[in-house]
Write a protein that holds these residues in place. Sequence first.
Motif, PDB file in Angstrom:
ATOM      1  N   GLY A  54       8.759   2.384   6.493  1.00  0.00           N
ATOM      2  CA  GLY A  54       8.843   3.159   5.258  1.00  0.00           C
ATOM      3  C   GLY A  54       8.221   2.388   4.120  1.00  0.00           C
ATOM      4  N   ASN A  55       8.352   2.918   2.908  1.00  0.00           N
ATOM      5  CA  ASN A  55       7.841   2.258   1.714  1.00  0.00           C
ATOM      6  C   ASN A  55       9.012   1.796   0.852  1.00  0.00           C
ATOM      7  N   LEU A  56       8.917   0.559   0.368  1.00  0.00           N
ATOM      8  CA  LEU A  56       9.953  -0.021  -0.480  1.00  0.00           C
ATOM      9  C   LEU A  56       9.313  -0.596  -1.735  1.00  0.00           C
ATOM     10  N   TRP A  57      10.110  -0.697  -2.787  1.00  0.00           N
ATOM     11  CA  TRP A  57       9.671  -1.379  -4.003  1.00  0.00           C
ATOM     12  C   TRP A  57       9.943  -2.874  -3.823  1.00  0.00           C
ATOM     13  N   TYR A  58       8.882  -3.662  -3.919  1.00  0.00           N
ATOM     14  CA  TYR A  58       8.961  -5.112  -3.743  1.00  0.00           C
ATOM     15  C   TYR A  58       9.055  -5.758  -5.120  1.00  0.00           C
ATOM     16  N   LEU A  59      10.151  -6.489  -5.379  1.00  0.00           N
ATOM     17  CA  LEU A  59      10.405  -7.083  -6.685  1.00  0.00           C
ATOM     18  C   LEU A  59      10.007  -8.546  -6.669  1.00  0.00           C
ATOM     19  N   LEU A  60       9.009  -8.866  -7.492  1.00  0.00           N
ATOM     20  CA  LEU A  60       8.574 -10.243  -7.612  1.00  0.00           C
ATOM     21  C   LEU A  60       9.119 -10.897  -8.873  1.00  0.00           C
ATOM     22  N   ALA A  61       9.239 -10.136  -9.946  1.00  0.00           N
ATOM     23  CA  ALA A  61       9.801 -10.607 -11.208  1.00  0.00           C
ATOM     24  C   ALA A  61      10.318  -9.379 -11.945  1.00  0.00           C
ATOM     25  N   GLU A  62      10.899  -9.608 -13.101  1.00  0.00           N
ATOM     26  CA  GLU A  62      11.577  -8.531 -13.819  1.00  0.00           C
ATOM     27  C   GLU A  62      10.662  -7.346 -14.101  1.00  0.00           C
ATOM     28  N   GLU A  63       9.406  -7.608 -14.424  1.00  0.00           N
ATOM     29  CA  GLU A  63       8.476  -6.523 -14.726  1.00  0.00           C
ATOM     30  C   GLU A  63       7.327  -6.469 -13.727  1.00  0.00           C
ATOM     31  N   GLN A  64       7.501  -7.104 -12.593  1.00  0.00           N
ATOM     32  CA  GLN A  64       6.468  -7.079 -11.557  1.00  0.00           C
ATOM     33  C   GLN A  64       7.065  -6.477 -10.301  1.00  0.00           C
ATOM     34  N   VAL A  65       6.809  -5.187 -10.113  1.00  0.00           N
ATOM     35  CA  VAL A  65       7.365  -4.433  -8.996  1.00  0.00           C
ATOM     36  C   VAL A  65       6.220  -3.685  -8.322  1.00  0.00           C
ATOM     37  N   GLU A  66       6.102  -3.836  -7.018  1.00  0.00           N
ATOM     38  CA  GLU A  66       5.019  -3.211  -6.278  1.00  0.00           C
ATOM     39  C   GLU A  66       5.593  -2.320  -5.169  1.00  0.00           C
ATOM     40  N   TYR A  67       4.954  -1.180  -4.955  1.00  0.00           N
ATOM     41  CA  TYR A  67       5.354  -0.252  -3.897  1.00  0.00           C
ATOM     42  C   TYR A  67       4.593  -0.638  -2.637  1.00  0.00           C
ATOM     43  N   VAL A  68       5.306  -1.065  -1.587  1.00  0.00           N
ATOM     44  CA  VAL A  68       4.648  -1.641  -0.424  1.00  0.00           C
ATOM     45  C   VAL A  68       5.120  -0.957   0.858  1.00  0.00           C
ATOM     46  N   PRO A  69       4.236  -0.834   1.853  1.00  0.00           N
ATOM     47  CA  PRO A  69       4.667  -0.380   3.186  1.00  0.00           C
ATOM     48  C   PRO A  69       5.440  -1.496   3.875  1.00  0.00           C
ATOM     49  N   PHE A  70       6.562  -1.140   4.510  1.00  0.00           N
ATOM     50  CA  PHE A  70       7.476  -2.127   5.090  1.00  0.00           C
ATOM     51  C   PHE A  70       7.804  -1.722   6.515  1.00  0.00           C
ATOM     52  N   SER A  71       7.743  -2.680   7.439  1.00  0.00           N
ATOM     53  CA  SER A  71       8.057  -2.421   8.839  1.00  0.00           C
ATOM     54  C   SER A  71       9.103  -3.418   9.322  1.00  0.00           C
ATOM     55  N   LEU A  72      10.161  -2.898   9.925  1.00  0.00           N
ATOM     56  CA  LEU A  72      11.212  -3.745  10.481  1.00  0.00           C
ATOM     57  C   LEU A  72      11.047  -3.823  12.000  1.00  0.00           C
ATOM     58  N   TYR A  73      11.074  -5.037  12.526  1.00  0.00           N
ATOM     59  CA  TYR A  73      10.947  -5.268  13.959  1.00  0.00           C
ATOM     60  C   TYR A  73      12.270  -5.801  14.504  1.00  0.00           C
ATOM     61  N   VAL A  74      12.340  -5.953  15.799  1.00  0.00           N
ATOM     62  CA  VAL A  74      13.573  -6.405  16.422  1.00  0.00           C
ATOM     63  C   VAL A  74      13.912  -7.842  16.028  1.00  0.00           C
ATOM     64  N   ASN A  75      12.936  -8.635  15.607  1.00  0.00           N
ATOM     65  CA  ASN A  75      13.187 -10.025  15.251  1.00  0.00           C
ATOM     66  C   ASN A  75      12.639 -10.417  13.890  1.00  0.00           C
ATOM     67  N   GLY A  76      12.295  -9.453  13.043  1.00  0.00           N
ATOM     68  CA  GLY A  76      11.779  -9.793  11.719  1.00  0.00           C
ATOM     69  C   GLY A  76      11.219  -8.580  11.013  1.00  0.00           C
ATOM     70  N   PHE A  77      10.446  -8.819   9.965  1.00  0.00           N
ATOM     71  CA  PHE A  77       9.863  -7.714   9.206  1.00  0.00           C
ATOM     72  C   PHE A  77       8.498  -8.117   8.668  1.00  0.00           C
ATOM     73  N   ALA A  78       7.730  -7.112   8.274  1.00  0.00           N
ATOM     74  CA  ALA A  78       6.402  -7.337   7.713  1.00  0.00           C
ATOM     75  C   ALA A  78       6.155  -6.304   6.632  1.00  0.00           C
ATOM     76  N   PHE A  79       5.401  -6.689   5.600  1.00  0.00           N
ATOM     77  CA  PHE A  79       5.005  -5.740   4.555  1.00  0.00           C
ATOM     78  C   PHE A  79       3.628  -6.125   4.026  1.00  0.00           C
ATOM     79  N   LEU A  80       2.967  -5.183   3.436  1.00  0.00           N
ATOM     80  CA  LEU A  80       1.606  -5.376   2.942  1.00  0.00           C
ATOM     81  C   LEU A  80       1.640  -5.567   1.439  1.00  0.00           C
ATOM     82  N   TYR A  81       1.097  -6.693   0.979  1.00  0.00           N
ATOM     83  CA  TYR A  81       1.083  -6.982  -0.454  1.00  0.00           C
ATOM     84  C   TYR A  81      -0.274  -7.582  -0.817  1.00  0.00           C
ATOM     85  N   GLU A  82      -0.951  -6.953  -1.787  1.00  0.00           N
ATOM     86  CA  GLU A  82      -2.277  -7.386  -2.248  1.00  0.00           C
ATOM     87  C   GLU A  82      -3.238  -7.526  -1.074  1.00  0.00           C
TER      88      GLU A  82
END
Length: 430
Positions: A54-82
């Motif tokens: 799915g897509n989640l809002w990724y929070l890097l700082a108070e005013e730095q929020v990015e909408y990123v694709p997020f994938s959860l795996y059986v042993n971890g997760f991955a998302f696309l940023y920049e």
Amino acid sequence: RLDGLEGQKPMGNEFDAVFEANGPTIEAPPPVEGLLSFSTATDQPLRGSPVLQGNLWYLLAEEQVEYVPFSLYVNGFAFLYEQREISVALSPFSLVRNCKFQEGNATRIKGLKIFKVSLFTQGVSYYYGVKGKSDREAEEERARWVIEISRAVMLVTQSLFPPFHISCTPLGSVPSTQRRLMAGYLAYNDGALTAFVLYCELHPHCNDQAKLAFYENEACEVPVMDIYVTERTVCCEKPGINCCCFCIDCHQFGTRTYAERKLWLRAISNIKVKLQNHAPKPSDDDLRNYRLAIEEHVQSIRSSLKGTTPTDALLRRNPRPPQPQSAELRFRDDNFLEKVDSPSQPKACADWTRLGPEGAPWKMASLGKPLEDFNANVEGIDGRDIAIEIDKPGSAPHDAPDGMLDPVIVDPPHWPAAGDTGASPADVEL
């Protein structure tokens, strides 16, 4: 009841022939081969196909929020940023929590239901947020992500443990186990991206301290280390959804299940009560009653102690695992820390401390001295420089993103049932 560790607890007939103080003991089961040691590095490959996307809002700082694709795996997760994929393998020393930040001028995070994934032994946290058409819809969406991530952490954790049962019975061929109260495998973080799975044995109080003895496996033939518990030892759980982690001072541990964590903490807590009340050394009859009380409780929660173990470990096993050791430091009379050249096994002493996980000092209440600000690199016994740091009291948490407001704890307005996984409002930081 586990608090039946009190020696006066009346015992039923059903256990009369099981744990006689001087009665028959069992022999060791077939041991695990070698010391179980796994890498907790985050760059390990993710397994299989995503279990949730799915897509989640990724929070890097108070005013730095990015909408990123997020994938959860059986042993971890991955998302696309920049335009770059960030991949994170989970470990037993990971947790997920709901959180909320204090009101301020951060307009971009208003309306977000936020949670964080913390790799707390590595000092790394990732913050994400979800939105919905209503608060209830957003709460439910966040709960879905949090529960699934917590299940992934639990699956990784359980994949590292060999099959075993909590034991309250000494081994006839190993004299050092004759004062065993309970024993079982625990995951132990050594601070160097390593998770050891050690066999831990709880001993009763004696001379103002109790002992946790750690062995290479359940045969109890190869001792690894001892940790001593005093009336001032800090024992606490890590607050996370379905989290199986707890700490003893700055030792970080993980259990196979949520119920096992509660069992270990409650047993240690009862030992501490006896230490605080300066109870005498338990007799053989006392030991028998203590064991019976623990076994009675274990039987009552037996189904919740069993995990679902995959066919293989979900973390990379270290080929030549070193013994879990840490450099040892001592407080001098001038209140400065100095390195001890000949490290010894941990022991209850009011004038020493050891390095814990990287960046996490041993803040021992028994030192009896105020902790001063201290930042230094200390050479570990294997020749590596280990960074240690002691924070000022009341300093801001290290795991908050730069420029973000500190998290505050509030009661969750809505929490869906989570079956028998142990999720409850008490585990939730919003």
